[in-house]
Scaffold this motif. Structure first.
Motif, PDB file in Angstrom:
ATOM      1  N   SER A  73      57.266  45.002  22.733  1.00 13.90           N
ATOM      2  CA  SER A  73      57.326  46.466  22.545  1.00 13.90           C
ATOM      3  C   SER A  73      56.113  47.137  23.181  1.00 13.90           C
ATOM      4  O   SER A  73      56.227  48.190  23.814  1.00 13.90           O
ATOM      5  CB  SER A  73      57.404  46.815  21.060  1.00 13.90           C
ATOM      6  N   PHE A  74      54.953  46.531  23.018  1.00 14.47           N
ATOM      7  CA  PHE A  74      53.724  47.042  23.638  1.00 14.47           C
ATOM      8  C   PHE A  74      53.869  47.058  25.161  1.00 14.47           C
ATOM      9  O   PHE A  74      53.610  48.069  25.814  1.00 14.47           O
ATOM     10  CB  PHE A  74      52.533  46.183  23.203  1.00 14.47           C
ATOM     11  N   TYR A  75      54.312  45.931  25.737  1.00 13.36           N
ATOM     12  CA  TYR A  75      54.459  45.838  27.189  1.00 13.36           C
ATOM     13  C   TYR A  75      55.517  46.812  27.702  1.00 13.36           C
ATOM     14  O   TYR A  75      55.328  47.447  28.737  1.00 13.36           O
ATOM     15  CB  TYR A  75      54.833  44.415  27.617  1.00 13.36           C
ATOM     16  N   ASN A  76      56.614  46.914  26.991  1.00 11.19           N
ATOM     17  CA  ASN A  76      57.705  47.768  27.433  1.00 11.19           C
ATOM     18  C   ASN A  76      57.309  49.243  27.433  1.00 11.19           C
ATOM     19  O   ASN A  76      57.766  50.008  28.275  1.00 11.19           O
ATOM     20  CB  ASN A  76      58.938  47.533  26.556  1.00 11.19           C
ATOM     21  N   ARG A  77      56.458  49.641  26.493  1.00  7.96           N
ATOM     22  CA  ARG A  77      55.966  51.027  26.483  1.00  7.96           C
ATOM     23  C   ARG A  77      55.054  51.291  27.677  1.00  7.96           C
ATOM     24  O   ARG A  77      55.036  52.394  28.209  1.00  7.96           O
ATOM     25  CB  ARG A  77      55.214  51.326  25.187  1.00  7.96           C
ATOM     26  N   LEU A  78      54.287  50.289  28.089  1.00  9.14           N
ATOM     27  CA  LEU A  78      53.388  50.464  29.229  1.00  9.14           C
ATOM     28  C   LEU A  78      54.138  50.493  30.556  1.00  9.14           C
ATOM     29  O   LEU A  78      53.783  51.246  31.464  1.00  9.14           O
ATOM     30  CB  LEU A  78      52.347  49.347  29.261  1.00  9.14           C
ATOM     31  N   SER A  79      55.178  49.656  30.676  1.00  5.83           N
ATOM     32  CA  SER A  79      55.954  49.572  31.914  1.00  5.83           C
ATOM     33  C   SER A  79      57.269  48.861  31.614  1.00  5.83           C
ATOM     34  O   SER A  79      57.262  47.709  31.207  1.00  5.83           O
ATOM     35  CB  SER A  79      55.179  48.793  32.982  1.00  5.83           C
ATOM     36  N   TYR A 143      42.772  43.705  25.222  1.00  8.17           N
ATOM     37  CA  TYR A 143      42.801  42.923  26.453  1.00  8.17           C
ATOM     38  C   TYR A 143      43.360  41.517  26.230  1.00  8.17           C
ATOM     39  O   TYR A 143      43.733  40.848  27.194  1.00  8.17           O
ATOM     40  CB  TYR A 143      41.423  42.894  27.122  1.00  8.17           C
ATOM     41  N   LEU A 144      43.471  41.076  24.976  1.00  8.36           N
ATOM     42  CA  LEU A 144      44.174  39.825  24.702  1.00  8.36           C
ATOM     43  C   LEU A 144      45.659  39.979  25.054  1.00  8.36           C
ATOM     44  O   LEU A 144      46.312  39.010  25.435  1.00  8.36           O
ATOM     45  CB  LEU A 144      44.015  39.415  23.236  1.00  8.36           C
ATOM     46  N   LEU A 145      46.178  41.192  24.934  1.00  7.76           N
ATOM     47  CA  LEU A 145      47.561  41.469  25.337  1.00  7.76           C
ATOM     48  C   LEU A 145      47.660  41.832  26.823  1.00  7.76           C
ATOM     49  O   LEU A 145      48.686  41.595  27.457  1.00  7.76           O
ATOM     50  CB  LEU A 145      48.147  42.611  24.508  1.00  7.76           C
ATOM     51  N   ILE A 146      46.622  42.404  27.376  1.00  8.56           N
ATOM     52  CA  ILE A 146      46.653  42.822  28.779  1.00  8.56           C
ATOM     53  C   ILE A 146      46.621  41.618  29.716  1.00  8.56           C
ATOM     54  O   ILE A 146      47.272  41.629  30.765  1.00  8.56           O
ATOM     55  CB  ILE A 146      45.486  43.797  29.081  1.00  8.56           C
ATOM     56  N   GLY A 147      45.915  40.571  29.349  1.00  7.37           N
ATOM     57  CA  GLY A 147      45.818  39.381  30.206  1.00  7.37           C
ATOM     58  C   GLY A 147      47.165  38.857  30.678  1.00  7.37           C
ATOM     59  O   GLY A 147      47.379  38.685  31.892  1.00  7.37           O
ATOM     60  N   PRO A 148      48.116  38.589  29.775  1.00 11.46           N
ATOM     61  CA  PRO A 148      49.428  38.107  30.243  1.00 11.46           C
ATOM     62  C   PRO A 148      50.149  39.106  31.145  1.00 11.46           C
ATOM     63  O   PRO A 148      50.791  38.710  32.127  1.00 11.46           O
ATOM     64  CB  PRO A 148      50.204  37.884  28.938  1.00 11.46           C
ATOM     65  N   ALA A 149      50.041  40.393  30.856  1.00 10.24           N
ATOM     66  CA  ALA A 149      50.683  41.405  31.699  1.00 10.24           C
ATOM     67  C   ALA A 149      50.015  41.455  33.074  1.00 10.24           C
ATOM     68  O   ALA A 149      50.695  41.658  34.088  1.00 10.24           O
ATOM     69  CB  ALA A 149      50.616  42.773  31.018  1.00 10.24           C
ATOM     70  N   TRP A 150      48.710  41.257  33.114  1.00  5.57           N
ATOM     71  CA  TRP A 150      47.965  41.248  34.369  1.00  5.57           C
ATOM     72  C   TRP A 150      48.437  40.095  35.255  1.00  5.57           C
ATOM     73  O   TRP A 150      48.654  40.267  36.452  1.00  5.57           O
ATOM     74  CB  TRP A 150      46.473  41.143  34.060  1.00  5.57           C
ATOM     75  N   VAL A 151      48.635  38.923  34.643  1.00  2.00           N
ATOM     76  CA  VAL A 151      49.148  37.771  35.397  1.00  2.00           C
ATOM     77  C   VAL A 151      50.575  38.055  35.866  1.00  2.00           C
ATOM     78  O   VAL A 151      50.927  37.763  37.013  1.00  2.00           O
ATOM     79  CB  VAL A 151      49.071  36.477  34.551  1.00  2.00           C
TER      80      VAL A 151
END
Length: 163
Positions: A73-79, A143-151
């Motif tokens: 849900s967090f990732y989907n809201r970002l993109s 940023y613990l959640l951002i790391g996987p999205a960054w990869v």
């Protein structure tokens, strides 16, 4: 009326990635992260997968499913496009957990998850030693959640996909 010149990324995901990238410039650190971050993600899913349902010793993966849904849900809201990639990755993580649990047992899943978790975090800190910068999550836990999205975004760029 004139507008102020554009001074940086406007989407939240782009701002997160710009900040995260600033802490991950060394090529060795980037290569380590491309392997270790997904490994940590899987290991966390697997560790949560092993948490039994209240009042029983049954492990159904329900807690992992709920955690993955919250993160998705967090990732989907970002993109939305990145959200789709993360959804596929979470599905894959869940399938691997279920396969290991069915074929080798929950004890092996737990041991493998713990070993991968420790090994991948050690690798991350080795990468940051070469980087000469602290991990981003020490500044902000998001940023613990951002790391996987960054990869995932790095994979998208390599494939020529927009996120």
């Amino acid at each position: 009326m004139s507008q102020a010149p554009h001074s940086g990324p406007t989407r939240a995901i782009d701002r997160y990635f710009a900040s995260y990238s600033a802490d991950h410039r060394h090529p060795l650190n980037q290569r380590i992260h491309v392997v270790a971050v997904p490994a940590i993600l899987w290991s966390v899913v697997a560790l949560v997968w092993c948490v039994p349902v209240f009042g029983t010793w049954t492990r159904t993966g329900i807690w992992a499913a709920l955690a993955m849904f919250a993160a998705w849900s967090f990732y989907n809201r970002l993109s939305r496009r990145l959200g789709l990639g993360m959804l596929a990755l979470f599905f894959f993580c869940g399938c691997v957990c279920r396969l290991i649990e069915m074929r080798l047992g929950p004890g092996v899943l737990l041991a493998a998850a713990a070993a991968v978790f420790v090994f991948a975090w050690v690798a991350q800190f080795v990468g940051h030693h070469y980087e000469g910068r602290r991990p981003s999550f020490l500044t902000d836990l998001v940023y613990l959640l951002i790391g996987p999205a960054w990869v995932m975004a790095k994979c998208y760029r390599r494939l020529g996909w927009r996120y």
